[in-house]
Write a protein that holds these residues in place. Structure first.
Motif, mmCIF file in Angstrom:
data_model
loop_
_atom_site.group_PDB
_atom_site.id
_atom_site.type_symbol
_atom_site.label_atom_id
_atom_site.label_comp_id
_atom_site.label_asym_id
_atom_site.label_seq_id
_atom_site.Cartn_x
_atom_site.Cartn_y
_atom_site.Cartn_z
ATOM 1 N N ASN A 1 -2.763 11.784 -7.424
ATOM 2 C CA ASN A 1 -3.432 11.730 -8.807
ATOM 3 C C ASN A 1 -2.349 11.252 -9.948
ATOM 4 O O ASN A 1 -1.950 12.005 -10.786
ATOM 5 N N SER B 1 -7.449 9.980 -11.025
ATOM 6 C CA SER B 1 -8.703 10.438 -10.870
ATOM 7 C C SER B 1 -10.067 10.137 -11.661
ATOM 8 O O SER B 1 -10.993 9.903 -11.287
ATOM 9 N N ASN B 2 -9.449 9.984 -12.888
ATOM 10 C CA ASN B 2 -10.509 9.431 -13.924
ATOM 11 C C ASN B 2 -10.887 7.926 -13.825
ATOM 12 O O ASN B 2 -11.766 7.490 -14.514
ATOM 13 N N ILE C 1 -11.410 6.501 -10.305
ATOM 14 C CA ILE C 1 -11.649 6.384 -9.044
ATOM 15 C C ILE C 1 -13.233 6.595 -9.058
ATOM 16 O O ILE C 1 -13.514 7.669 -9.458
ATOM 17 N N PHE D 1 -18.008 8.422 -0.020
ATOM 18 C CA PHE D 1 -18.595 9.027 -1.130
ATOM 19 C C PHE D 1 -18.283 8.411 -2.257
ATOM 20 O O PHE D 1 -17.238 7.510 -2.438
ATOM 21 N N PRO E 1 -21.511 18.027 -5.304
ATOM 22 C CA PRO E 1 -20.055 18.210 -5.821
ATOM 23 C C PRO E 1 -19.131 17.010 -5.827
ATOM 24 O O PRO E 1 -19.351 16.100 -5.019
ATOM 25 N N ASP E 2 -18.321 17.169 -6.701
ATOM 26 C CA ASP E 2 -17.470 15.751 -7.125
ATOM 27 C C ASP E 2 -16.434 15.745 -5.955
ATOM 28 O O ASP E 2 -15.304 15.906 -6.095
ATOM 29 N N LEU E 3 -16.667 14.957 -4.891
ATOM 30 C CA LEU E 3 -15.841 14.950 -3.557
ATOM 31 C C LEU E 3 -14.463 14.062 -4.181
ATOM 32 O O LEU E 3 -13.492 14.136 -3.535
ATOM 33 N N ILE E 4 -14.798 13.277 -4.996
ATOM 34 C CA ILE E 4 -13.602 12.544 -5.241
ATOM 35 C C ILE E 4 -12.799 13.072 -6.182
ATOM 36 O O ILE E 4 -11.517 13.024 -5.643
ATOM 37 N N GLY E 5 -13.062 13.935 -6.992
ATOM 38 C CA GLY E 5 -11.938 14.954 -7.563
ATOM 39 C C GLY E 5 -11.419 15.784 -6.669
ATOM 40 O O GLY E 5 -10.200 16.201 -6.701
ATOM 41 N N LEU E 6 -12.274 16.129 -5.440
ATOM 42 C CA LEU E 6 -11.341 16.982 -4.826
ATOM 43 C C LEU E 6 -10.365 16.120 -3.810
ATOM 44 O O LEU E 6 -9.372 16.725 -3.513
ATOM 45 N N GLY F 1 -5.467 13.556 -5.310
ATOM 46 C CA GLY F 1 -4.647 14.729 -5.721
ATOM 47 C C GLY F 1 -4.388 15.593 -4.595
ATOM 48 O O GLY F 1 -3.876 16.593 -4.772
ATOM 49 N N SER F 2 -5.028 15.460 -3.593
ATOM 50 C CA SER F 2 -4.804 16.235 -2.261
ATOM 51 C C SER F 2 -3.701 16.221 -1.420
ATOM 52 O O SER F 2 -3.498 16.765 -0.678
#
Lengths: 365, 484
Positions: free
Chosen positions: B148, B161-162, B164, B179, B191-196, B199-200
């Motif tokens: 991220n 992230s903002n 993608i 997704f 649920p926002d899987l992109i958010g998850l 940055g992982s």
């Protein structure tokens, strides 16, 4: 059954002692917030109030049960706002509900939606544990981004306790330009042209009008002295680069009233089923074609990237969305099946469900 | 572990020039831009297709072999450090821009595409990809997604992230999941899987295909450079700009030491003898920017600056930014080695944080240069030391750790944009409770039951190679990458 925790500890023991919980905020989106099939309402409205708001920081932390209108009012006192226009504010939508449903109004066009402004969350997971993700500062890359993950999670992974958001300075003035096109084609062409134009808009909405015509609503926000020039320039752009038939400038109270109506969904006919469908602008003609038979009241926000459809029968819409491979979320309609159409990535979501709520205290995803 | 059957299987996928196992070949992959950590992997594979990546990940899962996916290796937190007895999946050849649709303002790219190449490809449509980490001319979008990544211009439009919208990934156990979408709304439902995933830090698997949003290029920039006699006044100027209700695209501060370094390296033409420089940049539609510019000049004139300069043209603007972006590599002229942190503090505590860093600098007897994204409170203290002196790195690391803890105590974060990686994993408990961390680990194990996808990163504990540090990363010394 309905349970109403007033403290974090009560919430934790409720989760430990119960099954089939559905966290509910203001109940403004009945398809998501109506308990069904023996599910237990977990009324979060008593965990409410602003915990921390430093205007100089442009961030706030509040209990998830706080009505959004409370937040909006507090921010407005300092010329700040949530740029994504959370809908159903007047009706009593709460912060938690806006996050769980991932609802953003027309303003999400410029700076993004709920996911782009949430920075922290504390929630009680399926084991009754208090878990925190994110933080309280505007930039943060530590740990998994659980605040973003929770956007759209529909209460399936836990109950939010409190949430932190970043906010922006609100434009000091707005003007809306409404342009009319003979049909969908030229309206979409105009969107494509505007996408690469230097003109900056806070809102770019597409709406269907009578006789097959379509309207584009462009809302400009900024410093009042610059606005007249920007509007003129946008008009000139539309006149030279698009097939616009006519345009109209909407200002001041009329502008505010217009967007309050749009974001309050007051244009949705009473009794209809109502869904949000993420779409890309180029797929709109396809959707419009299959929707002909249903003739829904509808609106496309974010430059044609989100469809809002009011239909008489959600089952039919579900079928159509499956055909078009478009996922949808039902806001108004029968309880029990908020997700319609395909479910891309659901297997990954189920793995997270297994981690956060292994014994299924909250409803199935 | 007996790796023979695993290597035999790899050989069936890769010709020998794309399966590196010899010591010399592996050398280049031993570390990333955090050169103080070094580990030799067992092998490096260089896939050329998504299918090869998927097959490789499935083999790793089957044989329980750990891996790290790597782009250009510019991670500043040791995020792409290899794992002992593991392999590196080098993604640089998955570098196709598969789709660029200007009408919908999106691009679909593979993970090995270099950040700046997206903007270059979009340029003729008057579009660009907004997140601009300082290493953007070499870092890849896959790495940006994993960590991220941020940059100087995240104030208005956010971090990676903002930007993608959609992802196709191979999870650590070999399942391929897609997704998000081409819609600006991204995931939008559920649920926002992109958010998850973004940055992982590579702990869930490998991104194979990434849909990004593009933005129209700002029509006009107005870049202002203001000089101050002390750092605190510059910090207060940031607070004044923020309070004015204007939203600049970037707001940066450099202190005396970093100004000196930048001047010696790139001749940015900064005002002489400044104790602090503030760079404020407005961007957007010309009428709006010109009006904002008048207002912001009033604010800056009131802020106690003794010299204000405005970039008159694109060239002058670039010169200002060249000094700023080159500040890190130029610090190499002042000191043989440095470590850098990227902690975040609430913006109203910037002054307090800088004073504390100054105090710690004196206590430890180490110079600290400060260059930071002031607009979002994202510090970048560079702690200077000489790696040839016994214990010097550990001494500098200890000071860095104190700065991170201070950030957390002030209500901030241990990392704004570099990620946790190897470097900051032991500071995670300062920010998160045991339950928070255990929950994150449980999620990780649901996605990666064998914990083979970039193990050892983000979470505290685990074996770490001994620290080494002498001199800068070769690319950094040339000013191609920088630690910010």
């Amino acid at each position: 059954m309905s349970l109403q925790p007033t403290t974090l500890e009560e919430l934790q023991s409720i989760v430990k002692d119960n099954q089939g919980l559905l966290p509910i905020g203001g109940g403004t989106k009945p398809a998501l917030s109506t308990a069904f099939n023996g599910a237990t309402r977990l009324d979060m409205s008593r965990l409410s109030g602003i915990i921390e708001y430093e205007p100089g920081e442009y961030t706030f932390t509040a209990y998830a049960g706080t009505p959004v209108r409370t937040i909006v009012a507090a921010l407005a006192e300092h010329g700040q706002y949530l740029p994504f226009d959370p809908p159903l504010i007047e009706q009593g939508a709460t912060l938690g509900g806006v996050i769980a449903a991932n609802t953003a109004g027309s303003g999400r066009y410029r700076y993004g939606g709920v996911r782009d402004f949430i920075i922290g969350v504390r929630f009680v997971d399926g084991q009754g544990q208090l878990v925190r993700g994110g933080g309280k500062v505007v930039k943060n890359a530590a740990g998994f981004d659980l605040p973003k993950f929770m956007v759209g999670s529909a209460g399936r992974f836990g109950a939010f306790v409190d949430v932190s958001f970043k906010v922006f300075p609100e434009p000091r003035a707005y003007v809306t330009l409404k342009a009319v096109f003979a049909s969908l084609g030229p309206a979409l062409e105009a969107i494509y042209s505007l996408f690469t134009a230097p003109n900056e808009m806070d809102v770019l909405d597409l709406e269907s009008l009578d006789d097959g015509r379509f309207g584009l609503l462009m809302r400009l926000g900024g410093l009042s002295t610059a606005l007249p020039g920007r509007v003129e320039r946008l008009q000139a752009f539309l006149n030279t680069k698009t097939e616009v038939l006519s345009n109209e400038v909407i200002q001041a109270e009329a502008d505010a009233a217009l967007w309050q109506q749009v974001n309050g969904f007051s244009w949705v006919p009473d009794g209809s089923h109502f869904a949000k469908v993420p779409i890309s602008p180029k797929r709109i003609p396809l959707l419009e074609n299959v929707l002909l038979s249903l003739n829904p009241s509808r609106r496309y926000t974010a430059g044609g990237n989100v469809a809002w459809l009011a239909v008489s029968d959600i089952e039919q819409l579900d079928m159509l969305l499956n055909k078009l491979n478009l996922p949808g979320l039902v806001l108004f309609g029968p309880p029990g099946r908020p997700f319609i159409g395909p479910r891309p990535g659901v297997s990954l979501a189920r793995r997270v469900k297994q981690a956060l709520d292994p014994s299924g205290k909250f409803l199935e995803i | 572990m007996d790796h023979q059957p695993f290597f035999a299987a790899l050989q069936r996928i890769y010709p020998k020039e794309r399966l590196l196992t010899k010591g010399v070949q592996l050398l280049a992959y031993e570390s990333d831009a955090l050169t103080s950590f070094q580990t030799k992997p067992s092998a490096v594979v260089i896939p050329e297709s998504q299918d090869e990546v998927i097959e490789t990940v499935r083999l790793c899962h089957q044989f329980g072999v750990p891996y790290v996916a790597r782009g250009s290796g510019t991670s500043l937190s040791g995020g792409s450090l290899p794992i002992e007895n593991g392999i590196v999946i080098a993604l640089n050849r998955l570098n196709r821009i598969k789709k660029l649709d200007p009408e919908q303002r999106i691009a679909v790219v593979e993970p090995g595409v270099v950040n700046l190449q997206i903007s270059q490809a979009a340029d003729r449509y008057n579009l660009y990809y907004a997140p601009d980490p300082s290493s953007q001319s070499v870092c890849t979008i896959g790495g940006n997604v994993a960590f991220n990544s941020g940059g100087a211009h995240c104030l208005k439009y956010g971090m990676t992230s903002n930007h993608i919208l959609g992802l196709k990934v191979v999870l650590a156990d070999g399942e391929v999941v897609e997704f998000g979408s081409e819609s600006l709304e991204g995931v939008g439902v559920g649920p926002d899987l992109i958010g998850l995933f973004v940055g992982s830090e590579g702990l869930f698997g490998v991104a194979l295909e990434i849909t990004v949003r593009l933005l129209p290029k700002p029509e006009l920039y107005r870049t202002v450079l203001a000089a101050y006699n002390d750092l605190e006044t510059a910090g207060n100027a940031v607070a004044m700009v923020v309070a004015s209700g204007l939203l600049p695209g970037a707001m940066e501060i450099m202190d005396r030491l970093s100004i000196k370094a930048a001047e010696s390296a790139v001749d940015a033409g900064y005002p002489e003898n400044a104790a602090a420089l503030l760079i404020v940049e407005l961007e957007g539609e010309s009428e709006q920017v010109e009006t904002e510019f008048e207002e912001i000049m009033d604010v800056i004139k009131e802020s106690g600056s003794y010299e204000i300069r405005v970039a008159k043209d694109a060239e002058q603007r670039l010169r200002i930014w060249k000094g700023r972006k080159g500040a890190f590599s130029s610090v190499g002229r002042l000191s043989p080695d440095y470590v850098v942190q990227d902690g975040v503090v609430p913006r109203s505590h910037l002054g307090k944080a800088l004073a504390e860093i100054d105090r710690l600098s004196q206590e430890y007897g180490l110079d600290v240069a400060n260059v930071f994204h002031a607009g979002d409170g994202n510090l970048h203290p560079l702690i200077l030391f000489n790696g040839r002196e016994e214990g010097a790195l550990e001494h500098a690391e200890e000071l860095a750790g104190k700065i991170l803890k201070m950030c957390v105590e002030l209500g901030g974060s241990i990392t704004g944009e570099h990620g946790v990686g190897m470097e900051k994993r032991n500071y995670m408990p300062a920010m998160f409770s045991e339950v928070d961390l255990e929950t994150m680990k449980t999620i990780r194990r649901q996605v990666d039951p064998k914990e083979i996808s970039n193990p050892g990163k983000m979470f505290p504990g685990g074996e770490a190679p001994a620290l080494k540090m002498t001199g800068m990363h070769p690319l950094e010394a040339k000013g191609i990458i920088s630690r910010e």
